[in-house]
Write a protein that holds these residues in place. Structure first.
Motif, PDB file in Angstrom:
ATOM      1  N   MET A   4       4.317  10.579  27.671  1.00 46.61           N
ATOM      2  CA  MET A   4       4.685  10.471  29.086  1.00 46.61           C
ATOM      3  C   MET A   4       3.570  10.953  30.014  1.00 46.61           C
ATOM      4  SD  MET A   4       8.739  11.228  29.262  1.00 46.61           S
ATOM      5  CE  MET A   4       8.799  12.704  28.282  1.00 46.61           C
ATOM      6  N   SER A   5       2.394  11.222  29.475  1.00 43.72           N
ATOM      7  CA  SER A   5       1.261  11.639  30.313  1.00 43.72           C
ATOM      8  C   SER A   5       0.745  10.424  31.082  1.00 43.72           C
ATOM      9  CB  SER A   5       0.144  12.221  29.449  1.00 43.72           C
ATOM     10  OG  SER A   5      -0.465  11.191  28.687  1.00 43.72           O
ATOM     11  N   ASP A   6       0.019  10.689  32.170  1.00 40.82           N
ATOM     12  CA  ASP A   6      -0.529   9.602  32.976  1.00 40.82           C
ATOM     13  C   ASP A   6      -1.551   8.773  32.197  1.00 40.82           C
ATOM     14  OD1 ASP A   6       1.041  10.161  35.205  1.00 40.82           O
ATOM     15  OD2 ASP A   6      -0.420  11.580  36.019  1.00 40.82           O
ATOM     16  N   GLN A   7      -2.135   9.361  31.141  1.00 39.82           N
ATOM     17  CA  GLN A   7      -3.097   8.614  30.327  1.00 39.82           C
ATOM     18  C   GLN A   7      -2.403   7.618  29.397  1.00 39.82           C
ATOM     19  OE1 GLN A   7      -3.121  12.106  30.358  1.00 39.82           O
ATOM     20  NE2 GLN A   7      -4.697  12.218  31.929  1.00 39.82           N
ATOM     21  N   CYS A   8      -1.240   8.001  28.852  1.00 41.06           N
ATOM     22  CA  CYS A   8      -0.565   7.154  27.863  1.00 41.06           C
ATOM     23  C   CYS A   8       0.426   6.164  28.465  1.00 41.06           C
ATOM     24  CB  CYS A   8       0.169   8.014  26.834  1.00 41.06           C
ATOM     25  SG  CYS A   8      -0.918   8.883  25.701  1.00 41.06           S
ATOM     26  N   LEU A   9       1.113   6.547  29.519  1.00 35.64           N
ATOM     27  CA  LEU A   9       2.175   5.680  30.068  1.00 35.64           C
ATOM     28  C   LEU A   9       1.712   4.245  30.341  1.00 35.64           C
ATOM     29  CD1 LEU A   9       4.348   7.865  32.468  1.00 35.64           C
ATOM     30  CD2 LEU A   9       5.061   6.701  30.376  1.00 35.64           C
ATOM     31  N   PRO A  10       0.515   4.034  30.909  1.00 37.76           N
ATOM     32  CA  PRO A  10       0.096   2.646  31.158  1.00 37.76           C
ATOM     33  C   PRO A  10      -0.094   1.822  29.877  1.00 37.76           C
ATOM     34  CG  PRO A  10      -1.228   4.185  32.450  1.00 37.76           C
ATOM     35  CD  PRO A  10      -0.417   5.001  31.481  1.00 37.76           C
ATOM     36  N   GLN A  11      -0.217   2.491  28.739  1.00 40.43           N
ATOM     37  CA  GLN A  11      -0.419   1.783  27.476  1.00 40.43           C
ATOM     38  C   GLN A  11       0.892   1.405  26.792  1.00 40.43           C
ATOM     39  OE1 GLN A  11      -3.292   3.884  24.942  1.00 40.43           O
ATOM     40  NE2 GLN A  11      -3.869   5.063  26.757  1.00 40.43           N
ATOM     41  N   VAL A  12       2.004   2.010  27.199  1.00 36.45           N
ATOM     42  CA  VAL A  12       3.301   1.739  26.569  1.00 36.45           C
ATOM     43  C   VAL A  12       3.773   0.355  26.996  1.00 36.45           C
ATOM     44  CG1 VAL A  12       5.695   2.501  26.342  1.00 36.45           C
ATOM     45  CG2 VAL A  12       3.853   4.203  26.525  1.00 36.45           C
TER      46      VAL A  12
ATOM     47  N   GLY B 122      17.301   7.367  34.776  1.00 33.42           N
ATOM     48  CA  GLY B 122      16.629   6.125  34.410  1.00 33.42           C
ATOM     49  C   GLY B 122      15.964   6.130  33.052  1.00 33.42           C
ATOM     50  N   MET B 123      16.295   7.119  32.213  1.00 30.32           N
ATOM     51  CA  MET B 123      15.715   7.181  30.867  1.00 30.32           C
ATOM     52  C   MET B 123      16.745   6.652  29.868  1.00 30.32           C
ATOM     53  SD  MET B 123      12.599   8.714  30.761  1.00 30.32           S
ATOM     54  CE  MET B 123      12.470   9.360  29.133  1.00 30.32           C
TER      55      MET B 123
ATOM     56  N   ARG C 164       8.960  14.539  32.573  1.00 25.87           N
ATOM     57  CA  ARG C 164       7.771  15.317  32.206  1.00 25.87           C
ATOM     58  C   ARG C 164       7.619  16.533  33.119  1.00 25.87           C
ATOM     59  NH1 ARG C 164       2.938  12.096  33.387  1.00 25.87           N
ATOM     60  NH2 ARG C 164       3.095  13.162  35.377  1.00 25.87           N
ATOM     61  N   ASP C 165       7.872  16.362  34.397  1.00 21.48           N
ATOM     62  CA  ASP C 165       7.758  17.483  35.344  1.00 21.48           C
ATOM     63  C   ASP C 165       8.724  18.609  34.986  1.00 21.48           C
ATOM     64  OD1 ASP C 165       5.802  16.141  36.706  1.00 21.48           O
ATOM     65  OD2 ASP C 165       7.104  15.516  38.369  1.00 21.48           O
ATOM     66  N   ILE C 166       9.904  18.247  34.517  1.00 23.16           N
ATOM     67  CA  ILE C 166      10.886  19.261  34.118  1.00 23.16           C
ATOM     68  C   ILE C 166      10.371  20.032  32.904  1.00 23.16           C
ATOM     69  CG2 ILE C 166      13.208  19.626  33.186  1.00 23.16           C
ATOM     70  CD1 ILE C 166      14.005  17.108  34.915  1.00 23.16           C
ATOM     71  N   PHE C 167       9.836  19.318  31.928  1.00 21.40           N
ATOM     72  CA  PHE C 167       9.343  19.965  30.712  1.00 21.40           C
ATOM     73  C   PHE C 167       8.014  20.685  30.919  1.00 21.40           C
ATOM     74  CE2 PHE C 167      12.448  17.172  28.764  1.00 21.40           C
ATOM     75  CZ  PHE C 167      12.960  17.969  27.766  1.00 21.40           C
ATOM     76  N   ASP C 168       7.289  20.330  31.975  1.00 21.29           N
ATOM     77  CA  ASP C 168       5.995  20.955  32.244  1.00 21.29           C
ATOM     78  C   ASP C 168       6.105  22.245  33.049  1.00 21.29           C
ATOM     79  OD1 ASP C 168       4.440  19.209  30.854  1.00 21.29           O
ATOM     80  OD2 ASP C 168       3.768  18.052  32.594  1.00 21.29           O
ATOM     81  N   LEU C 169       7.309  22.683  33.340  1.00 25.04           N
ATOM     82  CA  LEU C 169       7.476  23.921  34.103  1.00 25.04           C
ATOM     83  C   LEU C 169       6.709  25.060  33.440  1.00 25.04           C
ATOM     84  CD1 LEU C 169      11.211  24.306  35.145  1.00 25.04           C
ATOM     85  CD2 LEU C 169       9.233  24.234  36.623  1.00 25.04           C
ATOM     86  N   SER C 170       6.012  25.823  34.229  1.00 24.26           N
ATOM     87  CA  SER C 170       5.303  26.988  33.713  1.00 24.26           C
ATOM     88  C   SER C 170       6.215  28.202  33.834  1.00 24.26           C
ATOM     89  CB  SER C 170       4.013  27.219  34.497  1.00 24.26           C
ATOM     90  OG  SER C 170       3.387  28.379  34.030  1.00 24.26           O
TER      91      SER C 170
ATOM     92  N   PRO D 241       4.086  -4.080  30.436  1.00 26.10           N
ATOM     93  CA  PRO D 241       4.025  -2.634  30.717  1.00 26.10           C
ATOM     94  C   PRO D 241       5.349  -2.138  31.287  1.00 26.10           C
ATOM     95  CG  PRO D 241       2.789  -3.873  32.362  1.00 26.10           C
ATOM     96  CD  PRO D 241       3.258  -4.861  31.332  1.00 26.10           C
ATOM     97  N   LEU D 242       5.500  -0.835  31.317  1.00 29.59           N
ATOM     98  CA  LEU D 242       6.710  -0.229  31.872  1.00 29.59           C
ATOM     99  C   LEU D 242       6.832  -0.547  33.363  1.00 29.59           C
ATOM    100  CD1 LEU D 242       6.538   3.343  30.276  1.00 29.59           C
ATOM    101  CD2 LEU D 242       7.868   1.372  29.493  1.00 29.59           C
ATOM    102  N   SER D 243       8.051  -0.681  33.819  1.00 32.98           N
ATOM    103  CA  SER D 243       8.294  -0.915  35.236  1.00 32.98           C
ATOM    104  C   SER D 243       7.951   0.350  36.031  1.00 32.98           C
ATOM    105  CB  SER D 243       9.761  -1.275  35.473  1.00 32.98           C
ATOM    106  OG  SER D 243      10.579  -0.142  35.221  1.00 32.98           O
ATOM    107  N   ASP D 244       7.791   0.199  37.326  1.00 32.43           N
ATOM    108  CA  ASP D 244       7.514   1.356  38.183  1.00 32.43           C
ATOM    109  C   ASP D 244       8.648   2.371  38.085  1.00 32.43           C
ATOM    110  OD1 ASP D 244       5.125   0.239  38.998  1.00 32.43           O
ATOM    111  OD2 ASP D 244       5.919  -0.535  40.894  1.00 32.43           O
ATOM    112  N   ALA D 245       9.887   1.884  38.015  1.00 28.87           N
ATOM    113  CA  ALA D 245      11.044   2.792  37.909  1.00 28.87           C
ATOM    114  C   ALA D 245      10.998   3.576  36.595  1.00 28.87           C
ATOM    115  CB  ALA D 245      12.348   2.000  38.011  1.00 28.87           C
ATOM    116  N   ALA D 246      10.606   2.920  35.512  1.00 29.37           N
ATOM    117  CA  ALA D 246      10.514   3.596  34.208  1.00 29.37           C
ATOM    118  C   ALA D 246       9.412   4.653  34.235  1.00 29.37           C
ATOM    119  CB  ALA D 246      10.258   2.580  33.101  1.00 29.37           C
ATOM    120  N   VAL D 247       8.294   4.338  34.866  1.00 28.38           N
ATOM    121  CA  VAL D 247       7.193   5.301  34.972  1.00 28.38           C
ATOM    122  C   VAL D 247       7.636   6.505  35.798  1.00 28.38           C
ATOM    123  CG1 VAL D 247       4.866   5.674  35.921  1.00 28.38           C
ATOM    124  CG2 VAL D 247       5.375   3.596  34.610  1.00 28.38           C
ATOM    125  N   ARG D 248       8.355   6.263  36.919  1.00 25.83           N
ATOM    126  CA  ARG D 248       8.869   7.369  37.739  1.00 25.83           C
ATOM    127  C   ARG D 248       9.836   8.233  36.936  1.00 25.83           C
ATOM    128  NH1 ARG D 248       8.991   3.573  41.690  1.00 25.83           N
ATOM    129  NH2 ARG D 248      11.205   3.159  41.397  1.00 25.83           N
ATOM    130  N   ALA D 249      10.711   7.606  36.154  1.00 27.89           N
ATOM    131  CA  ALA D 249      11.666   8.358  35.328  1.00 27.89           C
ATOM    132  C   ALA D 249      10.929   9.227  34.316  1.00 27.89           C
ATOM    133  CB  ALA D 249      12.622   7.394  34.618  1.00 27.89           C
TER     134      ALA D 249
END
Length: 168
Positions: free
Chosen positions: A38-46, A14-15, A66-72, A53-61
């Motif tokens: 793509m952080s939870d702080q910025c996404l609502p401002q896009v 969905g990206m 982000r979860d993939i790139f945030d792997l530790s 604002p971004l659709s719910d599907a876009a936010v989920r995507a």
């Protein structure tokens, strides 16, 4: 930008180009990198070009990527890192969806398995190695590297293949 766009939606999640364009515009306007956007702080401002604002599907995507790139990776073994990336990206599902009807799924899955095995083997031999270390180790590896050094043969290389190499 371009590198991110090439991998963000492979496999599809969905990206699309429009969403990536919105994220890039916001990032540029606020001097941020794409993962920060793509952080939870910025996404609502896009917003889109109409201020919506971004659709719910876009936010989920965005969260999925982000979860993939945030792997530790710090505490994970190298083979486990690759397995986790494959799991999070649902790469096997994508291979099945795209290639099973063409009877190309099995060979492609075998290629993925070989890659995972090679990375796992490298990780066992080099316990402190990162994925970047593995990629660097194979960057210049070619079929000629497997050749028997005792063969009575001359090795050849094109100018293109030699680009970036240094010779004494």
């Amino acid at each position: 930008g371009i590198s991110f766009a090439r991998i963000a939606n492979k496999p599809s999640r969905g990206m699309g180009d429009a969403l990536i364009g919105r994220l890039e515009s916001f990032a540029e306007a606020h001097n941020l990198d794409l993962l920060s956007v793509m952080s939870d702080q910025c996404l609502p401002q896009v917003r889109d070009e109409n201020g919506k604002p971004l659709s719910d599907a876009a936010v989920r995507a965005c969260r999925n990527v982000r979860d993939i790139f945030d792997l530790s990776f710090d505490r994970m073994r190298l083979g486990d890192v690759v397995e986790e990336i494959l799991r999070l990206t649902e790469y096997d599902r994508w291979l099945k969806d795209k290639y099973e009807e063409k009877n190309e799924y099995d060979p492609r899955r075998q290629n993925v398995n070989e890659l995972v095995n090679a990375i796992t083997t490298f990780g066992r031999s080099n316990p402190k190695a990162s994925l970047a270390d593995y990629l660097q180790s194979i960057a210049l590896y070619t079929e000629t590297d497997k050749a028997d050094k005792d063969d009575n043969a001359v090795g050849l290389m094109s100018l293109h293949a030699s680009k970036g190499l240094e010779f004494d």
